[in-house]
Write a protein that holds these residues in place. Structure first.
Motif, mmCIF file in Angstrom:
data_model
loop_
_atom_site.group_PDB
_atom_site.id
_atom_site.type_symbol
_atom_site.label_atom_id
_atom_site.label_comp_id
_atom_site.label_asym_id
_atom_site.label_seq_id
_atom_site.Cartn_x
_atom_site.Cartn_y
_atom_site.Cartn_z
ATOM 1 N N ALA A 16 6.888 58.406 -5.934
ATOM 2 C CA ALA A 16 6.721 59.924 -6.356
ATOM 3 C C ALA A 16 5.230 59.937 -5.975
ATOM 4 C CB ALA A 16 6.983 60.277 -7.461
ATOM 5 N N GLU A 87 -4.572 51.319 -16.253
ATOM 6 C CA GLU A 87 -3.575 52.089 -17.268
ATOM 7 C C GLU A 87 -4.263 53.379 -17.672
ATOM 8 O OE1 GLU A 87 -0.344 51.750 -20.890
ATOM 9 O OE2 GLU A 87 -1.742 49.817 -20.460
ATOM 10 N N ALA A 114 3.112 61.091 -12.058
ATOM 11 C CA ALA A 114 4.345 60.034 -11.210
ATOM 12 C C ALA A 114 4.284 58.804 -11.900
ATOM 13 C CB ALA A 114 3.797 60.067 -9.798
ATOM 14 N N GLY A 116 6.829 57.131 -13.502
ATOM 15 C CA GLY A 116 8.182 56.461 -13.302
ATOM 16 C C GLY A 116 8.850 56.187 -14.571
ATOM 17 N N ALA A 117 9.640 55.057 -14.631
ATOM 18 C CA ALA A 117 10.381 54.885 -15.862
ATOM 19 C C ALA A 117 10.717 53.438 -15.945
ATOM 20 C CB ALA A 117 11.676 55.715 -15.777
ATOM 21 N N VAL A 169 22.483 48.607 -10.789
ATOM 22 C CA VAL A 169 21.355 47.499 -10.771
ATOM 23 C C VAL A 169 22.279 46.305 -11.318
ATOM 24 C CG1 VAL A 169 19.311 46.605 -11.897
ATOM 25 C CG2 VAL A 169 19.411 48.953 -11.220
ATOM 26 N N PHE A 258 1.532 58.678 -22.853
ATOM 27 C CA PHE A 258 0.443 58.948 -22.654
ATOM 28 C C PHE A 258 0.052 60.278 -22.703
ATOM 29 C CE2 PHE A 258 1.439 59.083 -18.120
ATOM 30 C CZ PHE A 258 0.681 60.124 -17.577
HETATM 31 C C1 LIG Z 1 16.665 47.182 -8.842
HETATM 32 C C2 LIG Z 1 16.616 48.895 -8.449
HETATM 33 C C3 LIG Z 1 17.465 49.016 -7.506
HETATM 34 C C4 LIG Z 1 17.158 50.719 -7.120
HETATM 35 N N1 LIG Z 1 18.004 51.155 -6.187
HETATM 36 C C5 LIG Z 1 17.867 52.288 -5.857
HETATM 37 C C6 LIG Z 1 18.705 52.762 -4.784
HETATM 38 O O1 LIG Z 1 19.602 51.987 -4.158
HETATM 39 N N2 LIG Z 1 18.504 53.946 -4.475
HETATM 40 C C7 LIG Z 1 17.685 54.858 -5.189
HETATM 41 O O2 LIG Z 1 17.652 56.234 -4.781
HETATM 42 N N3 LIG Z 1 16.951 54.313 -6.066
HETATM 43 C C8 LIG Z 1 16.946 53.326 -6.514
HETATM 44 N N4 LIG Z 1 16.252 52.574 -7.345
HETATM 45 C C9 LIG Z 1 15.282 53.550 -8.069
HETATM 46 C C10 LIG Z 1 14.011 53.857 -7.369
HETATM 47 O O3 LIG Z 1 13.480 52.628 -7.393
HETATM 48 C C11 LIG Z 1 13.213 54.631 -8.274
HETATM 49 O O4 LIG Z 1 13.650 55.876 -8.479
HETATM 50 C C12 LIG Z 1 11.727 54.710 -7.800
HETATM 51 O O5 LIG Z 1 11.047 53.777 -7.612
HETATM 52 C C13 LIG Z 1 10.956 55.991 -8.624
HETATM 53 O O6 LIG Z 1 9.725 56.086 -7.939
HETATM 54 P P1 LIG Z 1 8.672 56.538 -9.159
HETATM 55 O O7 LIG Z 1 7.420 56.810 -8.221
HETATM 56 O O8 LIG Z 1 9.063 57.758 -9.819
HETATM 57 O O9 LIG Z 1 8.431 55.569 -10.342
HETATM 58 P P2 LIG Z 1 8.008 54.000 -10.338
HETATM 59 O O10 LIG Z 1 8.404 53.479 -9.069
HETATM 60 O O11 LIG Z 1 8.379 53.559 -11.638
HETATM 61 O O12 LIG Z 1 6.498 53.918 -10.150
HETATM 62 C C14 LIG Z 1 5.716 54.544 -11.482
HETATM 63 C C15 LIG Z 1 4.502 53.710 -11.203
HETATM 64 O O13 LIG Z 1 3.607 54.484 -12.303
HETATM 65 C C16 LIG Z 1 2.938 53.356 -13.100
HETATM 66 N N5 LIG Z 1 2.576 53.680 -14.292
HETATM 67 C C17 LIG Z 1 3.382 53.777 -15.224
HETATM 68 N N6 LIG Z 1 2.765 54.340 -16.457
HETATM 69 C C18 LIG Z 1 1.440 54.322 -15.954
HETATM 70 C C19 LIG Z 1 0.227 54.590 -16.972
HETATM 71 N N7 LIG Z 1 0.212 55.086 -18.095
HETATM 72 N N8 LIG Z 1 -0.786 54.449 -16.330
HETATM 73 C C20 LIG Z 1 -1.049 53.977 -14.842
HETATM 74 N N9 LIG Z 1 0.006 53.570 -14.269
HETATM 75 C C21 LIG Z 1 1.257 54.002 -14.668
HETATM 76 C C22 LIG Z 1 3.940 52.173 -12.878
HETATM 77 O O14 LIG Z 1 3.037 51.001 -12.938
HETATM 78 C C23 LIG Z 1 4.393 52.206 -11.564
HETATM 79 O O15 LIG Z 1 3.860 51.652 -10.340
HETATM 80 C C24 LIG Z 1 16.319 51.406 -7.817
HETATM 81 C C25 LIG Z 1 15.418 50.884 -8.864
HETATM 82 C C26 LIG Z 1 15.592 49.600 -9.206
HETATM 83 C C27 LIG Z 1 14.786 48.966 -10.536
#
Ligand SMILES: Cc1cc2nc3c(=O)[nH]c(=O)nc-3n(C[C@H](O)[C@H](O)[C@H](O)COP(=O)(O)OP(=O)(O)OC[C@H]3O[C@@H](n4cnc5c(N)ncnc54)[C@H](O)[C@@H]3O)c2cc1C
Length: 456
Positions: A16, A87, A114, A116-117, A169, A258
């Motif tokens: 994201a 962080e 962004a 995540g979870a 998963v 946070f």
């Molecule tokens: C094993 C697995 C398989 C998956 N397969 C699929 C699939 O087939 N299809 C699909 O659509 N989705 C799939 N997903 C889900 C997909 O990976 C996630 O939806 C996607 O990565 C979300 O992206 P994001 O950027 O929102 O969050 P994330 O990828 O979680 O990134 C968030 C980032 O924020 C950082 N962060 C968090 N808190 C803080 C903080 N306080 N300060 C600084 N940094 C911070 C973290 O270190 C992380 O790098 C899968 C996930 C997993 C784990």
């Protein structure tokens, strides 16, 4: 052009956050804005496919590097001030600052959440000091994937792997562990695969068993047995199993602590609810797994932490904050996975509402069985399709597919009908491609819809 650049701080450097950052830069070039983008991430990697980790663990993907879409250097070359290992621990929305763990205060004009979870690790998996017992872990980051490959390599041929959690998963990781020749047990609440109706879940559980995995349903894990800090077993109400490795795949929770006390409205789970442009408050934006998404069919907010939503919403957000108007106009709850081992090959997909989610409606739902191609073709494999429609309006409400090669992506046709608010008759009578290697004269998805239409 403004006198000083618009300072954008993004928390989270994955799907994201980086979709937002790069789209913002692209749009800014068009709108003539000047952006100064800083991305803060507590982790060690950027822009990687977590979705690919189970396939890396299985050996289908050679290296974790293959899962990285853009490296930290590539982001920096694009002009982004990317700070890893950083962080964010607090945000002051009135002062427009965030504070990092080392006490640095970073000012912003626009904040993008962004974050995540991360995977939920239940108390039973942890030592009193909060660390996981040896041999126990989650599958979420590239570091987790690397750790699992090391554990797999160190484990004996007769190692026993217990996967706790029967969602997608859990099933993907079970496939990876089976591939290494381990004895695999999947322990799950309910009937497994929560994305499916019970009559479809059974087919997934049967495939896992056929492939040699043990499936324990309706079990709430309560604790681990350990010796010298290493896991040796898992127990639940009514049973236990010895275990050398335990994969915890019990879900994820938004990383928004946070923002506690910042005044931002969050759900009980800590999720944000951004508008289609990613706005959650003045000068605050959010996208990805830290958010809920709006389901177009019933206008409900639901927590669906999926990469497909994170990238789309992130892109719309980045465009909007740089002066564009792209919008992520909700979803229809579409998802897909597969389970493969030896001769067992199963594609699993869903879109739309479940029966429970349609509880207020008078629905007709039916499972139809057929084949993925015309049945006289050698490649024909069984397919089962569940279709649900609203009796009053004939609106298509939900479709689920479990079947052999070629079954899963049929869901996209159903998703397209749901996206446009179509009826079960639309799905039954659509012009779908036919030739014997691909479908029967009457495409099985259309047949499944027609059977429901005939019962309304
Ligand atoms: C094993 C697995 C398989 C998956 N397969 C699929 C699939 O087939 N299809 C699909 O659509 N989705 C799939 N997903 C889900 C997909 O990976 C996630 O939806 C996607 O990565 C979300 O992206 P994001 O950027 O929102 O969050 P994330 O990828 O979680 O990134 C968030 C980032 O924020 C950082 N962060 C968090 N808190 C803080 C903080 N306080 N300060 C600084 N940094 C911070 C973290 O270190 C992380 O790098 C899968 C996930 C997993 C784990």
């Amino acid at each position: 052009m403004s006198a000083s650049p618009q300072r954008v701080v993004v928390v989270g450097a994955d799907a994201a956050g980086m979709s937002a950052a790069h789209q913002a830069l692209r749009t800014a070039r068009r709108t003539g804005r000047e952006l100064a983008i800083t991305v803060l991430d507590k982790g060690t990697h950027t822009s990687y496919s977590a979705c690919g980790i189970p396939y890396w663990m299985a050996g289908d993907v050679a290296s974790g590097d293959d899962l990285v879409a853009r490296t930290a250097e590539q982001h920096r070359e694009a002009g982004i001030d990317l700070r890893l290992g950083t962080e964010v621990v607090a945000a002051d929305l009135a002062a427009r600052t965030v504070t990092t763990a080392d006490g640095t205060v970073v000012e912003y004009d626009d904040l993008v959440v962004a974050s995540g979870a991360p995977a939920v690790v239940p108390d039973w998996a942890l030592r009193p000091d909060g660390s996981a017992h040896d041999g126990v872990g989650v599958v979420k980051t590239l570091d987790d994937g690397a750790e699992w490959l090391e554990r797999f390599a160190a484990a004996g041929d007769d190692a026993r792997v217990v996967v706790v959690g029967g969602g997608y998963v859990g099933v993907e990781v079970a496939e990876a562990a089976l591939r290494h020749g381990f004895a695999v047990t999947v322990i799950t609440r309910g009937q497994g695969m929560s994305m499916l109706e019970d009559e479809m879940k059974e087919r997934v559980n049967a495939a896992l068993r056929e492939a040699g995995a043990e499936v324990v349903l309706g079990a709430e894990v309560t604790g681990l047995d350990t010796r010298d800090g290493r896991v040796t077993g898992v127990h639940w109400d009514g049973g236990s199993r010895p275990a050398d490795l335990v994969v915890v795949a019990t879900g994820v929770r938004p990383a928004t602590s946070f923002l506690t006390g910042s005044g931002l409205e969050m759900t009980g789970n800590g999720a944000l609810r951004p508008d289609p442009h990613g706005r959650v408050a003045e000068h605050v934006w959010a996208a990805g797994d830290c958010c809920e998404v709006r389901r177009r069919i019933d206008d409900a907010w639901v927590f669906r932490p999926l990469g497909t939503y994170a990238t789309k919403h992130g892109r719309a957000l980045g465009d909007s904050l740089a002066g564009g108007s792209l919008a992520f106009d909700g979803m229809v709850d579409t998802a897909i996975t597969r389970f493969v081992h030896g001769d067992t090959y199963l594609e699993i997909a869903r879109t739309g509402l479940s029966r429970d989610e349609a509880a207020g409606l008078d629905v007709v739902a039916l499972v139809t069985e057929g084949t993925t191609t015309t049945d006289y073709m050698p490649e024909a494999e069984p397919i089962a399709i569940w279709v649900m429609a609203d009796r009053e309006t004939r609106r298509l409400l939900g479709v689920q597919v479990v079947g052999g090669r070629g079954a899963g992506k049929r869901i996209d046709t159903a998703a397209a009908v749901l996206w446009s608010g179509g009826t079960v008759d639309d799905l039954a009578w659509m012009d779908l491609a036919y030739a014997p290697p691909f479908s029967s004269t009457w495409e099985v998805l259309g047949v499944a819809a027609r059977r429901v239409a005939e019962r309304i």
